[in-house]
Design a protein around this motif. Structure first.
Motif, PDB file in Angstrom:
ATOM      1  N   PHE A 137       1.003  -5.462  -1.462  1.00  0.00           N
ATOM      2  CA  PHE A 137       1.489  -4.954  -0.184  1.00  0.00           C
ATOM      3  C   PHE A 137       1.664  -6.118   0.793  1.00  0.00           C
ATOM      4  O   PHE A 137       1.366  -7.268   0.467  1.00  0.00           O
ATOM      5  CB  PHE A 137       0.510  -3.933   0.392  1.00  0.00           C
TER       6      PHE A 137
ATOM      7  N   GLN B 139       4.532  -7.406   6.580  1.00  0.00           N
ATOM      8  CA  GLN B 139       4.782  -6.001   6.251  1.00  0.00           C
ATOM      9  C   GLN B 139       6.265  -5.734   6.029  1.00  0.00           C
ATOM     10  O   GLN B 139       6.645  -4.951   5.142  1.00  0.00           O
ATOM     11  CB  GLN B 139       4.218  -5.121   7.363  1.00  0.00           C
TER      12      GLN B 139
ATOM     13  N   ASN C 231      -2.005  -4.059  -4.896  1.00  0.00           N
ATOM     14  CA  ASN C 231      -1.782  -2.630  -5.058  1.00  0.00           C
ATOM     15  C   ASN C 231      -2.816  -2.068  -6.042  1.00  0.00           C
ATOM     16  O   ASN C 231      -2.904  -2.543  -7.181  1.00  0.00           O
ATOM     17  CB  ASN C 231      -0.363  -2.417  -5.592  1.00  0.00           C
TER      18      ASN C 231
ATOM     19  N   GLN D 258      -2.787  -2.365   5.668  1.00  0.00           N
ATOM     20  CA  GLN D 258      -2.552  -2.240   4.221  1.00  0.00           C
ATOM     21  C   GLN D 258      -3.637  -2.926   3.388  1.00  0.00           C
ATOM     22  O   GLN D 258      -3.383  -3.354   2.258  1.00  0.00           O
ATOM     23  CB  GLN D 258      -1.179  -2.816   3.837  1.00  0.00           C
TER      24      GLN D 258
ATOM     25  N   THR E 152      -6.685  -3.267   0.834  1.00  0.00           N
ATOM     26  CA  THR E 152      -7.123  -2.471  -0.317  1.00  0.00           C
ATOM     27  C   THR E 152      -8.456  -3.014  -0.821  1.00  0.00           C
ATOM     28  O   THR E 152      -9.006  -3.964  -0.275  1.00  0.00           O
ATOM     29  CB  THR E 152      -6.088  -2.526  -1.467  1.00  0.00           C
TER      30      THR E 152
ATOM     31  N   GLN F  95       4.363   2.823  -4.787  1.00  0.00           N
ATOM     32  CA  GLN F  95       3.428   2.237  -3.823  1.00  0.00           C
ATOM     33  C   GLN F  95       3.025   3.240  -2.745  1.00  0.00           C
ATOM     34  O   GLN F  95       1.959   3.110  -2.138  1.00  0.00           O
ATOM     35  CB  GLN F  95       4.059   1.012  -3.151  1.00  0.00           C
ATOM     36  N   GLU F  96       3.893   4.206  -2.489  1.00  0.00           N
ATOM     37  CA  GLU F  96       3.594   5.197  -1.455  1.00  0.00           C
ATOM     38  C   GLU F  96       2.476   6.116  -1.927  1.00  0.00           C
ATOM     39  O   GLU F  96       2.453   6.555  -3.068  1.00  0.00           O
ATOM     40  CB  GLU F  96       4.854   5.994  -1.108  1.00  0.00           C
TER      41      GLU F  96
ATOM     42  N   VAL G 242      -5.254   2.786   0.959  1.00  0.00           N
ATOM     43  CA  VAL G 242      -5.355   1.539   1.731  1.00  0.00           C
ATOM     44  C   VAL G 242      -6.327   1.770   2.876  1.00  0.00           C
ATOM     45  O   VAL G 242      -6.813   2.887   3.097  1.00  0.00           O
ATOM     46  CB  VAL G 242      -3.977   1.093   2.291  1.00  0.00           C
TER      47      VAL G 242
ATOM     48  N   THR H  81      -6.495   1.021   7.045  1.00  0.00           N
ATOM     49  CA  THR H  81      -5.834   0.586   8.274  1.00  0.00           C
ATOM     50  C   THR H  81      -6.909   0.317   9.306  1.00  0.00           C
ATOM     51  O   THR H  81      -7.631   1.224   9.721  1.00  0.00           O
ATOM     52  CB  THR H  81      -4.861   1.666   8.799  1.00  0.00           C
TER      53      THR H  81
ATOM     54  N   ASN I  88      -0.987   4.328   1.836  1.00  0.00           N
ATOM     55  CA  ASN I  88       0.176   3.473   2.064  1.00  0.00           C
ATOM     56  C   ASN I  88       1.435   4.321   2.205  1.00  0.00           C
ATOM     57  O   ASN I  88       1.548   5.398   1.619  1.00  0.00           O
ATOM     58  CB  ASN I  88       0.345   2.488   0.901  1.00  0.00           C
TER      59      ASN I  88
ATOM     60  N   TRP J  40       3.470  -1.128  12.255  1.00  0.00           N
ATOM     61  CA  TRP J  40       2.809  -0.098  11.450  1.00  0.00           C
ATOM     62  C   TRP J  40       2.374   1.045  12.362  1.00  0.00           C
ATOM     63  O   TRP J  40       1.523   0.867  13.220  1.00  0.00           O
ATOM     64  CB  TRP J  40       1.608  -0.700  10.739  1.00  0.00           C
TER      65      TRP J  40
END
Length: 575
Positions: A77, A88, A354, A395, A397, A512-513, A517, A519, A526, A574
């Motif tokens: 990401f 991003q 990811n 993002q 992880t 990826q969605e 993640v 924030t 994500n 974001w």
């Protein structure tokens, strides 16, 4: 002259006026192309000037092809803080300002100008030890021009094809024209450079073997992405004439395998700096296993075919690119105590891994030691790591890369931690922003073996790579070779073009969605912007925007790439 080649005029002045700045040699302020280069010493300085372009791009890594390819791929990401919108935006295939990637455009055309100058003038120099020495230098110039154009074509798609030092205002060349030039340059490099073992060439310089490997990489991308069966070539008159076939590429790879002298490192972990001699016995996952980093004390990595070399002499001026700024950007965000993250050091937090990569790898090959050798699993390895670095991390992880990242080291005399092993190994001044010195490997021998298997649809060399990891044999299949490339070459800048040439980019990027993640340290999922990852890829085909300033300089000769200049392409943060 108000056109695109304004940057190339600047490049000429950089080469001739600023030699003492980036080469630390004699001042050539009063020299011009009528009297420079003339001697073999001049020729060596011209070649060094081409390679210094790699350090210039290293000074601004966030605008480079390698950096964008890593963040845009499905394996990582964007990351960074709230204000690190470029990180991003690269992940999301979106725009963060009209000139977000202009620096790389300028830097690479500067390098192309220098390569053009070398190709035009090296025959004029006197004092070569032999014809082989001159041909090696000329081959390096052709290789570097091909390398630069391959990055430009991968990054921006169609770009102006400038192959002389003459100032001209050119439109975008077609893909066929660009790749014909790249293939012709690489063929020249292969034919010019001697068939001597890689160890006979100065570390950091291109070899015939690197040119053969790059030819295969270019062939695979061009034929895959553009659905072609060969690479075009240029004839003597500059028109497209002839081609490079698959069988020729395979024969070059076999030449490289049989004659280059390159070999696989004994252990996969020995490729990465966490096995350096000051860290290896302090790190739980590597101690008491007899591991030895292949780059200890400036040793030459037998697997490195082409890399950006770094030193322990950077400063905040023109030599900042002498340090590995990629490692800084990909370092752990938050300025935590080094004891909490040992042996990995701090940086700006770009490129969180990811979770899908870790999970799918574990499911498909649970005993593959390369997964743990390549990825930090914070929950397993670093329980004291604190999430939400600097309270603005986006993002984030539970996973991080281990390959291109700062590596700390414990001083054996007093037990304190240095921000980088280079402080203890080379006496580098401790400064976490400047003391990363490991090579950035751009072409590795394992890639040669995997490309050979893919082109021949055989498993011999694929299984040689697996055997080094202690894994059993597998039959050749497109699924198996795709997995091997993803795992063996993770975080080495090749995944992005692989998924594009295989035609699977939109599908895997879309996955990826919805991945977990954090924030600002809080659980989140994500998400895509501008319609989502797949929509942005389909709109752009993975090509980034031509810098608006260059379009203006061209007086409209250049046109913007598809998928940019619309509201869907603009990333504002974001939210």
């Amino acid at each position: 002259m108000k056109n695109l080649l304004f940057i190339l005029v600047i490049a000429a002045s950089l080469l001739l006026v600023s030699c003492e700045d980036f080469l630390d040699t004699t001042n050539y302020t009063k020299k011009d192309t009528s009297n420079y280069p003339e001697t073999v010493t001049d020729a060596k300085q011209v070649i060094t000037g081409i390679y210094s372009n790699l350090s210039y791009s290293s000074a601004s890594p966030h605008t480079s092809y390698y950096y964008a390819a890593e963040l845009a791929s499905d394996d990582r990401f964007g990351g960074g803080g709230e204000n690190d919108k470029l990180m991003q935006a690269l992940d999301l295939l979106m725009n963060n300002g009209s000139s977000m990637l202009e620096e790389f455009w300028k830097v690479r055309y500067t390098g192309i100008f220098r390569a053009n100058m070398a190709i035009e003038t090296l025959d004029n120099c006197e004092g070569y030890d032999s014809e082989a020495q001159k041909n090696q230098m000329k081959g390096e110039a052709y290789f570097m021009r091909a390398f630069f154009y391959h990055e430009m074509a991968s990054f921006y798609g169609q770009v102006p094809l400038v192959v002389t030092t003459e100032a001209v205002n050119l439109p975008k060349a077609s893909p066929e024209e660009i790749y014909a030039q790249i293939a012709t340059d690489l063929k020249m490099a292969i034919e010019l450079m001697p068939s001597t073992p890689y160890s006979s060439v100065e570390a950091g310089h291109a070899t015939k073997w690197a040119a053969e490997a790059l030819m295969a990489r270019v062939y695979l991308f061009y034929t895959g992405f553009y659905s072609k069966d060969a690479l075009p070539l240029l004839g003597e008159d500059g028109s497209i004439s002839g081609s490079v076939s698959k069988s020729e590429v395979v024969s070059w790879l076999e030449d490289c395998i049989n004659n280059s002298g390159h070999t696989l490192a004994n252990d996969y972990r020995e490729l990465w700096p966490y096995t350096n001699r000051f860290t290896v016995e302090e790190y739980e996952l590597t101690k008491e296993q007899g591991l030895e980093w292949v780059e200890n004390d400036n040793a030459v990595n037998p697997e490195t075919m082409f890399a950006i070399k770094y030193s322990n002499f950077p400063d905040w001026g023109t030599t900042i690119g002498y340090s590995n700024q990629y490692a800084l950007h990909f370092g752990l965000r938050g300025g935590q105590d080094l004891e909490n993250t040992f042996p990995f050091g701090q940086g700006w937090g770009a490129g969180p891994v990811n979770p899908q990569l870790w999970n799918s790898w574990e499911q498909a090959e649970p005993d593959d030691p390369r997964r743990e050798a390549s990825i930090i699993n914070f929950n397993n390895e670093l329980p004291n790591y604190a999430k939400g670095g600097w309270a603005d991390f986006i993002q984030e992880t539970d996973f991080w890369n281990k390959k291109v990242v700062p590596v700390s080291a414990r001083n054996p005399e007093d037990g304190t931690l240095a921000s980088s092993y280079s402080v203890l190994m080379y006496g580098t001044t401790e400064n976490f922003q400047l003391d990363n010195t490991q090579d950035l490997i751009l072409i590795r021998y394992a890639d040669v073996l995997l490309m050979h298997s893919e082109l021949t649809e055989t498993n011999t060399y694929m299984n040689q790579v697996r055997a080094r990891a202690g894994l059993g044999e597998k039959p050749y299949s497109i699924e198996n070779i795709r997995n091997e490339r993803r795992w063996e070459l993770a975080f080495e800048g090749v995944r992005w073009n692989d998924i594009r040439r295989w035609g699977i980019a939109a599908d895997v990027l879309d996955q990826q969605e919805g991945q977990p993640v954090y924030t600002k340290g809080t659980d989140d999922l994500n998400k895509g912007f501008g319609g989502g990852y797949a929509a942005r890829y389909n709109a752009t085909k993975g090509f980034f925007p031509i810098p608006d300033a260059q379009i203006l300089l061209s007086d409209g000769v250049l046109e913007q790439n598809e998928g940019w200049g619309t509201p869907a392409a603009e990333y504002t943060g974001w939210k």
